[in-house]
Design an enzyme around this catalytic site. Structure first.
Site, PDB file in Angstrom:
ATOM      1  N   TYR A 125       0.798  -1.247  -0.008  1.00  8.64           N
ATOM      2  CA  TYR A 125       0.111   0.027   0.076  1.00  8.64           C
ATOM      3  C   TYR A 125       0.802   1.232  -0.052  1.00  8.64           C
ATOM      4  O   TYR A 125       0.569   2.443  -0.040  1.00  8.64           O
ATOM      5  CB  TYR A 125      -0.991   0.037   1.284  1.00  8.64           C
ATOM      6  CG  TYR A 125      -0.077  -0.255   2.637  1.00  8.64           C
ATOM      7  CD1 TYR A 125       0.347   0.942   3.390  1.00  8.64           C
ATOM      8  CD2 TYR A 125       0.068  -1.275   3.074  1.00  8.64           C
ATOM      9  CE1 TYR A 125       1.269   0.695   4.283  1.00  8.64           C
ATOM     10  CE2 TYR A 125       0.818  -1.656   4.206  1.00  8.64           C
ATOM     11  CZ  TYR A 125       1.536  -0.344   4.834  1.00  8.64           C
ATOM     12  OH  TYR A 125       2.175  -0.329   5.886  1.00  8.64           O
TER      13      TYR A 125
ATOM     14  N   SER B  67       5.388   2.466  -0.278  1.00  9.03           N
ATOM     15  CA  SER B  67       6.443   2.711  -1.079  1.00  9.03           C
ATOM     16  C   SER B  67       6.948   1.679  -2.105  1.00  9.03           C
ATOM     17  O   SER B  67       7.604   1.698  -3.053  1.00  9.03           O
ATOM     18  CB  SER B  67       7.743   3.104  -0.458  1.00  9.03           C
ATOM     19  OG  SER B  67       8.252   2.342   0.387  1.00  9.03           O
TER      20      SER B  67
ATOM     21  N   GLU C  86      10.809  -4.863   5.787  1.00  5.88           N
ATOM     22  CA  GLU C  86       9.929  -4.194   6.620  1.00  5.88           C
ATOM     23  C   GLU C  86      10.207  -4.465   7.898  1.00  5.88           C
ATOM     24  O   GLU C  86       9.746  -3.892   8.978  1.00  5.88           O
ATOM     25  CB  GLU C  86       8.541  -4.933   6.355  1.00  5.88           C
ATOM     26  CG  GLU C  86       8.012  -4.629   4.960  1.00  5.88           C
ATOM     27  CD  GLU C  86       7.943  -3.263   4.520  1.00  5.88           C
ATOM     28  OE1 GLU C  86       8.143  -2.167   5.085  1.00  5.88           O
ATOM     29  OE2 GLU C  86       7.365  -2.969   3.519  1.00  5.88           O
TER      30      GLU C  86
END
Length: 184
Positions: free
Chosen positions: A35, A37, A110
């Site tokens: 959703y 970068s 992440e």
């Protein structure tokens, strides 16, 4: 969120019969909803298509079934999906089919579990573009599941920040995303 793909390889043809023997290999694939970068035309999209990180195939555009707060936070203007179902907006993004190597890379990228956590989210398909092996094209409005990188580890003021339906690093919000290599 996951699917099996059967790749059938013919490896032997008998000498007196026109009969083939197949060996079946299964490759476990995962669906991931991005959703921020990592979407197409965003600053980190190159990591999604770098084959050194694993395999990723764009499948669809979609929107979360539930509302979530999508905020832009930190001095680096990073998009975060706060794991607070029912608050914020239905969030627009993209679904990718990724292999085990890419999933492991995305977990590292992440910073799971300290920055983000990988959870499952329900999604409503907007437009299907991908091939899913033996499945037929998925119709708009269909519901599916995918992994998403959301966070429960955020600053106390983040839930009161402005929320967005869709992230664009060059959006009207004026909060330019700072690439990792440019962070000090």
């Amino acid at each position: 969120m996951c699917e099996f793909i059967d790749l059938r390889f013919l490896y032997m043809k008998t000498h007196k019969r026109f009969f083939t023997t197949c060996k079946v290999f299964s490759i476990f694939m995962h669906r991931v909803f991005v959703y921020g970068s990592l979407k197409r035309a965003q600053p980190n999209y190159s990591y999604m298509i770098d084959s050194n990180n694993g395999k990723a195939e764009f499948l669809a555009t979609a929107v979360t079934v539930q509302k979530y707060p999508l905020v832009i936070a930190t001095k680096y203007n990073i998009p975060f999906l706060l794991n607070l179902p029912g608050q914020g907006n239905r969030v627009h993004g993209e679904i990718y089919k990724v292999d085990k190597k890419m999933l492991a890379y995305l977990d590292w990228f992440e910073k799971v579990p300290t920055m983000y956590q990988r959870t499952v989210v329900e999604l409503e398909i907007n437009e299907w573009a991908g091939r899913t092996g033996q499945e037929e094209k998925v119709l708009p409005g269909s519901i599916t599941e995918a992994f998403v990188y959301s966070t429960t580890t955020y600053q106390p003021d983040w839930p009161s920040m402005p929320t967005y339906e869709s992230y664009d690093s060059n959006g009207d919000h004026g909060l330019k995303f700072v690439l990792r290599e440019d962070r000090k």
